[in-house]
Motif scaffolding. Structure first.
Motif, mmCIF file in Angstrom:
data_model
loop_
_atom_site.group_PDB
_atom_site.id
_atom_site.type_symbol
_atom_site.label_atom_id
_atom_site.label_comp_id
_atom_site.label_asym_id
_atom_site.label_seq_id
_atom_site.Cartn_x
_atom_site.Cartn_y
_atom_site.Cartn_z
ATOM 1 N N ILE A 247 -43.456 4.054 113.665
ATOM 2 C CA ILE A 247 -44.273 2.874 113.931
ATOM 3 C C ILE A 247 -45.211 2.753 112.735
ATOM 4 C CG2 ILE A 247 -45.884 1.735 115.497
ATOM 5 C CD1 ILE A 247 -43.145 2.272 116.727
ATOM 6 N N TYR A 248 -44.922 1.827 111.834
ATOM 7 C CA TYR A 248 -45.680 1.741 110.585
ATOM 8 C C TYR A 248 -47.130 1.332 110.792
ATOM 9 C CZ TYR A 248 -41.053 1.665 108.326
ATOM 10 O OH TYR A 248 -39.781 1.950 107.896
ATOM 11 N N ASN A 249 -47.391 0.504 111.798
ATOM 12 C CA ASN A 249 -48.737 -0.040 111.979
ATOM 13 C C ASN A 249 -49.542 0.725 113.032
ATOM 14 O OD1 ASN A 249 -47.189 -0.999 114.141
ATOM 15 N ND2 ASN A 249 -48.402 -2.879 114.337
ATOM 16 N N TYR A 250 -49.239 2.012 113.228
ATOM 17 C CA TYR A 250 -49.933 2.740 114.291
ATOM 18 C C TYR A 250 -51.422 2.887 114.002
ATOM 19 C CZ TYR A 250 -50.087 7.163 111.632
ATOM 20 O OH TYR A 250 -50.353 8.141 110.701
ATOM 21 N N ARG A 251 -51.790 2.961 112.716
ATOM 22 C CA ARG A 251 -53.221 3.058 112.389
ATOM 23 C C ARG A 251 -53.934 1.736 112.652
ATOM 24 N NH1 ARG A 251 -52.110 6.177 106.693
ATOM 25 N NH2 ARG A 251 -51.757 8.283 107.548
ATOM 26 N N GLU A 252 -53.272 0.617 112.326
ATOM 27 C CA GLU A 252 -53.845 -0.693 112.637
ATOM 28 C C GLU A 252 -54.043 -0.847 114.140
ATOM 29 O OE1 GLU A 252 -51.390 -3.765 110.826
ATOM 30 O OE2 GLU A 252 -50.715 -2.293 109.362
ATOM 31 N N LEU A 253 -53.061 -0.406 114.929
ATOM 32 C CA LEU A 253 -53.175 -0.503 116.382
ATOM 33 C C LEU A 253 -54.290 0.393 116.905
ATOM 34 C CD1 LEU A 253 -49.362 -0.505 117.274
ATOM 35 C CD2 LEU A 253 -50.954 -2.438 117.461
ATOM 36 N N GLY B 150 -34.283 15.380 125.879
ATOM 37 C CA GLY B 150 -34.157 16.295 124.756
ATOM 38 C C GLY B 150 -34.527 15.624 123.448
ATOM 39 N N HIS B 151 -34.997 16.428 122.503
ATOM 40 C CA HIS B 151 -35.469 15.870 121.228
ATOM 41 C C HIS B 151 -35.220 16.837 120.083
ATOM 42 C CE1 HIS B 151 -38.509 14.447 118.228
ATOM 43 N NE2 HIS B 151 -38.180 13.269 118.717
ATOM 44 N N ARG B 152 -34.735 16.287 118.964
ATOM 45 C CA ARG B 152 -34.638 17.024 117.699
ATOM 46 C C ARG B 152 -35.520 16.296 116.692
ATOM 47 N NH1 ARG B 152 -31.793 21.979 117.310
ATOM 48 N NH2 ARG B 152 -32.736 21.664 115.243
ATOM 49 N N ARG B 153 -36.442 17.037 116.047
ATOM 50 C CA ARG B 153 -37.475 16.400 115.243
ATOM 51 C C ARG B 153 -37.277 16.589 113.746
ATOM 52 N NH1 ARG B 153 -43.985 17.688 114.765
ATOM 53 N NH2 ARG B 153 -44.502 15.763 113.630
ATOM 54 N N LEU B 154 -37.433 15.476 113.017
ATOM 55 C CA LEU B 154 -37.591 15.481 111.562
ATOM 56 C C LEU B 154 -39.027 15.062 111.302
ATOM 57 C CD1 LEU B 154 -36.189 15.743 108.754
ATOM 58 C CD2 LEU B 154 -35.763 13.283 108.873
ATOM 59 N N SER B 155 -39.851 15.975 110.847
ATOM 60 C CA SER B 155 -41.297 15.752 110.750
ATOM 61 C C SER B 155 -41.633 14.920 109.519
ATOM 62 C CB SER B 155 -42.040 17.094 110.673
ATOM 63 O OG SER B 155 -41.704 17.915 111.768
ATOM 64 N N ILE B 156 -42.226 13.728 109.752
ATOM 65 C CA ILE B 156 -42.592 12.837 108.647
ATOM 66 C C ILE B 156 -44.016 12.320 108.777
ATOM 67 C CG2 ILE B 156 -42.078 10.585 107.614
ATOM 68 C CD1 ILE B 156 -39.127 11.187 108.041
ATOM 69 N N ILE B 157 -44.428 11.936 109.986
ATOM 70 C CA ILE B 157 -45.812 11.544 110.247
ATOM 71 C C ILE B 157 -46.418 12.542 111.224
ATOM 72 C CG2 ILE B 157 -47.284 9.799 111.334
ATOM 73 C CD1 ILE B 157 -45.471 7.658 110.234
ATOM 74 N N ASP B 158 -47.591 13.065 110.874
ATOM 75 C CA ASP B 158 -48.267 14.130 111.631
ATOM 76 C C ASP B 158 -47.342 15.342 111.733
ATOM 77 O OD1 ASP B 158 -49.716 15.818 113.190
ATOM 78 O OD2 ASP B 158 -50.077 14.384 114.807
ATOM 79 N N LEU B 159 -47.444 16.229 110.761
ATOM 80 C CA LEU B 159 -46.537 17.368 110.670
ATOM 81 C C LEU B 159 -46.917 18.509 111.612
ATOM 82 C CD1 LEU B 159 -46.164 17.477 106.771
ATOM 83 C CD2 LEU B 159 -44.979 16.038 108.438
ATOM 84 N N SER B 160 -47.985 18.332 112.388
ATOM 85 C CA SER B 160 -48.468 19.400 113.256
ATOM 86 C C SER B 160 -47.602 19.551 114.501
ATOM 87 C CB SER B 160 -49.912 19.118 113.688
ATOM 88 O OG SER B 160 -49.947 18.024 114.599
ATOM 89 N N PRO B 161 -47.659 20.708 115.176
ATOM 90 C CA PRO B 161 -46.913 20.916 116.428
ATOM 91 C C PRO B 161 -47.339 19.964 117.546
ATOM 92 C CG PRO B 161 -47.626 23.017 115.510
ATOM 93 C CD PRO B 161 -48.325 21.952 114.720
ATOM 94 N N SER C 92 -53.414 10.506 115.560
ATOM 95 C CA SER C 92 -52.945 10.886 114.221
ATOM 96 C C SER C 92 -51.428 10.776 114.107
ATOM 97 C CB SER C 92 -53.381 12.323 113.899
ATOM 98 O OG SER C 92 -52.820 13.228 114.839
ATOM 99 N N SER C 93 -50.750 10.443 115.200
ATOM 100 C CA SER C 93 -49.289 10.305 115.153
ATOM 101 C C SER C 93 -48.872 8.959 115.732
ATOM 102 C CB SER C 93 -48.600 11.439 115.917
ATOM 103 O OG SER C 93 -48.605 11.210 117.299
ATOM 104 N N ASP C 94 -47.809 8.403 115.172
ATOM 105 C CA ASP C 94 -47.321 7.122 115.682
ATOM 106 C C ASP C 94 -46.701 7.260 117.064
ATOM 107 O OD1 ASP C 94 -45.244 8.623 114.596
ATOM 108 O OD2 ASP C 94 -44.122 6.899 113.866
ATOM 109 N N SER C 95 -46.101 8.421 117.337
ATOM 110 C CA SER C 95 -45.494 8.625 118.649
ATOM 111 C C SER C 95 -46.550 8.673 119.752
ATOM 112 C CB SER C 95 -44.637 9.893 118.653
ATOM 113 O OG SER C 95 -45.353 10.983 118.130
#
Length: 629
Positions: A79-85, A47-58, A95-98
């Motif tokens: 994950i702050y360095n997701y773009r570097e990765l 289960g998951h409850r989301r607070l949208s902060i990075i990639d606000l799309s569904p 487009s999302s760290d997850s």
């Protein structure tokens, strides 16, 4: 920032309905009001409850599944360095760290987890070869993750409250006894025997077919290792790494504020955030009527020097009452009694009205020598024990000022300890380990045995005092007290709290700097002050440290304290089972008389808060779970 929950049971649908598990998930709604999702089959529920902060799309909603549905992720944090990765590994770019985290694990396995930087807790269900669950927290435990594993049934969650309907709620009395002195439960223990927290920086792998839980260290920070470079380069490299850490923490698709106190740490974060942010940076703080605890004027001077906007909010006059405090305390799901939870709750509440992200300076004291008490203990350990005891005994009786005499009596008591970890606990606890507060004298021995086991688990045997005390402040108090406060109070207000000083690369460097270069009796946080003095005038850089706190005895009325006292006296509760009636009664008497000779004002109200938080937790838990004494 979000709330996550999961359950594995060989016959899940026979034991729990999806609706009942969704109700457990929705106990985390404050952590994620933007979206609710779940996955379930015959054995698994996520289960998951989301607070949208990075990639606000569904597309970034969770649980997040791979195309073949062999991999599923529930994730809390950033994950702050997701773009570097993504640039390093184009095959996992997203487009999302997850999604980057899930794809990186699918491609590289657990080795990929060594490369992520951020604040997080997550679980990945891997059904590519059998069935296994991967669980992990960030290296300092900024984000919480609790679990229970018994008789082939595994459950995990971001908060204890959503596990209590699922698992046993038997009280962990040893952990509670230590809490009476510290004001917090030491992780990985909780106040429940069946619920533990995931150790920060470790990967937990639950292999279903073998019913085996494998614990693997991914990150480690060791104080006292070989110094990182030459002494002349320490300030320069610390500044460079702090700038990188602050820049990383600005990654967001929503607005943010800087939690600005009058301190060195938060003002450095503000300065570097202004340097790297593409938009205007705003500080935020709360203003208290009591000038002893109000830092708004210093914050105003810091903001004016940088020419940044500062949002200052006066504390509402109607919020200081026992009902509000009780609601806040019970939100912690176990006893917790650090009075700084009140101002941080207020700060989070006002910030959440205009932003989803708050960035603060937590961790600077632990990593860069911000506690004078730590330096005092290190220095004492270098003197012969008999000499230290003799000097402390003389000073405790010779000093005319009661407060100074109490402090030297404390030092004398500390030096009587042979066990180093107990010495550290004695120094920073609100209730001395020497005080006879229990009805049964054997309880004190049981408490000490528990604390000794905690020290053994943390590897504190035969460590140099300098290493032990730095490590204990960071891995015990920071993790179990300060970071639990900031996470629980910010997420109660649906707000993400970020801490750049606990960046993995900055911390890995800072722990290797010799303590003597960080602090002395005349100056704390020497390295950070040197960086600070290049940005701010001396009138700001040389200000003394002021803790972010509020006097509970002004927050509550005399009637409130009388009512609390009566509730404790009249109730069949865990306090009356363990603690002497005279001890409890004297605390309230000293608060009323402000008897500074016996015990300091702050210590009195902190001790009463320890009792009141226990009472609030016990009454709520017994009501909800029908605990039998």
């Amino acid at each position: 920032m979000c709330g996550i929950i999961g359950v594995h049971h060989p016959r899940l649908k026979d034991q729990f309905s999806v609706d009942s598990l969704n109700k457990c998930r929705d106990l985390l709604a404050h952590r994620g009001p933007d979206h609710a999702g779940h996955f379930s089959d015959d054995q698994w529920y996520l289960g998951h409850r989301r607070l949208s902060i990075i990639d606000l799309s569904p597309e970034a909603n969770q649980p997040m599944l791979s195309e073949d549905e062999n991999f599923m992720l529930v994730f809390n944090g950033e994950i702050y360095n997701y773009r570097e990765l993504g640039r390093k590994y184009p095959e996992i770019r997203s487009s999302s760290d997850s999604r980057t985290l899930l794809s990186g694990y699918m491609r590289f396995g657990k080795e990929f987890l060594k490369e992520i930087r951020g604040i997080y807790s997550f679980a990945i269900l891997d059904r590519s070869n059998g069935s296994r669950l991967i669980m992990m927290r960030d290296p300092f435990g900024v984000k919480p993750l609790y679990f229970s594993w018994k008789d082939g049934v595994l459950a995990f969650s971001s908060e204890i409250k959503s596990l209590l309907p699922i698992v046993s709620s038997e009280i962990h009395y040893d952990a509670l006894l230590a809490y009476f002195h510290l004001g917090y439960i030491i992780e990985p223990d909780t106040v429940y025997t069946s619920i533990k927290s995931i150790d920060p920086g470790f990967c937990y792998e639950y292999v279903v077919e073998r019913e085996e839980l494998i614990r693997t260290r991914i990150f480690d920070f060791q104080f006292g290792a070989d110094r990182p470079d030459q002494k002349s380069d320490t300030i320069k490299h610390s500044e460079e790494l702090l700038k990188v850490a602050v820049k990383r923490s600005l990654i967001s698709d929503v607005g943010f504020h800087i939690a600005l106190s009058g301190g060195i740490d938060s003002s450095l974060v503000l300065a570097f955030a202004q340097e790297f942010s593409s938009s205007s940076v705003e500080g935020i703080n709360v203003k208290f009527a009591d000038h002893e605890y109000d830092e708004s004027e210093v914050a105003k001077a810091i903001s004016a020097h940088l020419n940044t906007k500062l949002n200052t909010f006066p504390v509402e006059s109607d919020i200081g009452n026992v009902e509000v405090l009780e609601n806040i305390l019970t939100h912690f799901d176990q006893p917790y009694a650090d009075s700084s939870l009140i101002p941080f709750y207020l700060l989070s509440r006002v910030c959440s009205k205009s932003s989803k992200v708050l960035i603060g300076g937590d961790g600077g004291d632990e990593l860069f020598g911000g506690y004078l008490g730590l330096y005092s203990l290190v220095l004492q350990s270098r003197f012969p024990r008999r000499l230290s005891l003799l000097g402390s005994s003389f000073l405790s009786g010779a000093l005319p000022h009661p407060e100074l005499s109490r402090k030297f009596n404390r030092i004398k008591g500390i030096m009587a300890f042979e066990q180093d970890f107990l010495k550290w606990v004695e120094w920073q606890s609100w209730v001395s380990l020497h005080e006879e507060i229990y009805k049964d004298n054997e309880v004190s021995q049981k408490r000490n045995e528990y604390l000794e086991k905690v020290g053994e688990r943390l590897g504190y045997a035969n460590l140099p005092a300098e290493v032990l005390f730095q490590d204990a402040y960071t891995k015990v108090r920071l993790r179990s007290d300060y970071l639990r406060k900031t996470d629980m109070m910010s997420m109660l207000n649906s707000l993400e709290y970020r801490v750049p000083f606990l960046d993995e690369d900055l911390a890995k460097y800072a722990v290797r700097i010799p303590f003597s270069e960080k602090a002395s009796f005349s100056k704390k946080k020497k390295i950070l002050r040197s960086i600070h003095s290049k940005i701010y005038p001396k009138s700001i850089s040389n200000l003394p440290k002021s803790g972010f706190s509020i006097p509970v005895d002004q927050w509550l009325s005399e009637k409130d304290f009388d009512d609390i006292h009566m509730r404790i006296q009249d109730g069949d509760n865990v306090l009356n089972e363990f603690l002497k009636k005279d001890y409890i009664d004297n605390l309230f008497l000293q608060l009323k008389n402000r008897n500074q000779k016996m015990i300091s004002r702050a210590s009195v109200y902190q001790r009463i808060l320890i009792l009141f938080s226990t009472l609030c937790w016990f009454e709520k838990t017994r009501l909800n779970a029908n605990i039998k004494m």
